[in-house]
Scaffold this active site. Sequence first.
Site, PDB file in Angstrom:
ATOM      1  CG  HIS A 114      -4.539  -1.300  -2.353  1.00 29.75           C
ATOM      2  ND1 HIS A 114      -5.045  -0.122  -1.869  1.00 29.75           N
ATOM      3  CD2 HIS A 114      -3.779  -1.801  -1.353  1.00 29.75           C
ATOM      4  CE1 HIS A 114      -4.618   0.090  -0.649  1.00 29.75           C
ATOM      5  NE2 HIS A 114      -3.827  -0.906  -0.316  1.00 29.75           N
ATOM      6  CB  SER A 174      -0.950  -0.056   1.201  1.00 24.49           C
ATOM      7  OG  SER A 174      -1.928   0.935   1.138  1.00 24.49           O
TER       8      SER A 174
END
Length: 225
Positions: free
Chosen positions: A125, A102
Site C-alpha cells: 500500500h 507494509s
Amino acid sequence: MEDRGVEAIISEEKSSRGHAIHALTVIGQVEGHRSLPSDDKTTKYEHVLPQLAAIEESPDIDGLLIMLNTMGGDVEAGLAIAELIAGMKKPTVSLVLGGGHSIGVPLAVAAKYSFIAPSAAMTVHPVRMNGMVMGVPQTWHYFEKVQDRVVSFVERNSSVRKGKYLELMMRADVIANELGTLVYGPEAVELGLIDALGSLSDALEKLHSMIDESKNDAQGDNLKK
C-alpha cells in the site's frame, strides 16, 4: 535481551551440515523513534541494527535466517534494517510466515533469497501516516519521496517491475476504504516479490547450500592468490 521479537537464536553447536546459523525474528510492529506500549509485540530497530553488524563481523556465524510475521510499522526504521540486510556479504534467507505487510515487504526482499509460506500474506500500500497530516504541498512531496525510496528498494531487491508494484499500491478495489493490495504466498511469487514458496526446511536447505557455495568460492579465491 528482553524483547523476544528481536532476539536472535544462535545454535551453540554446528548443525549436521557444519554451519552455524543465526535466526532473527521480525514480529509485530517495527518500532521507530517512539516507543509503543509495553504490551505490544514490537521489533525495535535500535536492537536489530547492532545485531546485524555483529552477525556480519562474527567468524562464528555462517549465515542469517530472517523469519517474518509483521504488520509493518515505521518506514524509516524498517528501511534502515532492510538496507543493512541487503548490504551483508554473508548468505541471507528470509521466510514470511503469517504476514509480511507494509514495510515488511522491503524487509522480506532484502535477503539474498526469499521464501513465503503458501498461507502467508503481504499487503502492498502507499506510504501513509496515522493521525492528522497538514494538507500542504510540502507534506505530500515528503511522503512522495519516502514512497519512492520504498518502491526503489523493492525493485532493486526483487524481480517485481516498478510499474507493477505501483499498480498494486494504488488499487482501490481490493481493500475496503483504503488503497493497496493483499497478496498471498503463490501470488507474491508469481509477481516476483518473493523468490519461492516454502517452509522452514526449504529456507534452511537453501541457506545451507548458499553457505557451502560461499565457502567454496572463498577457497577458490585463496587458491588463486
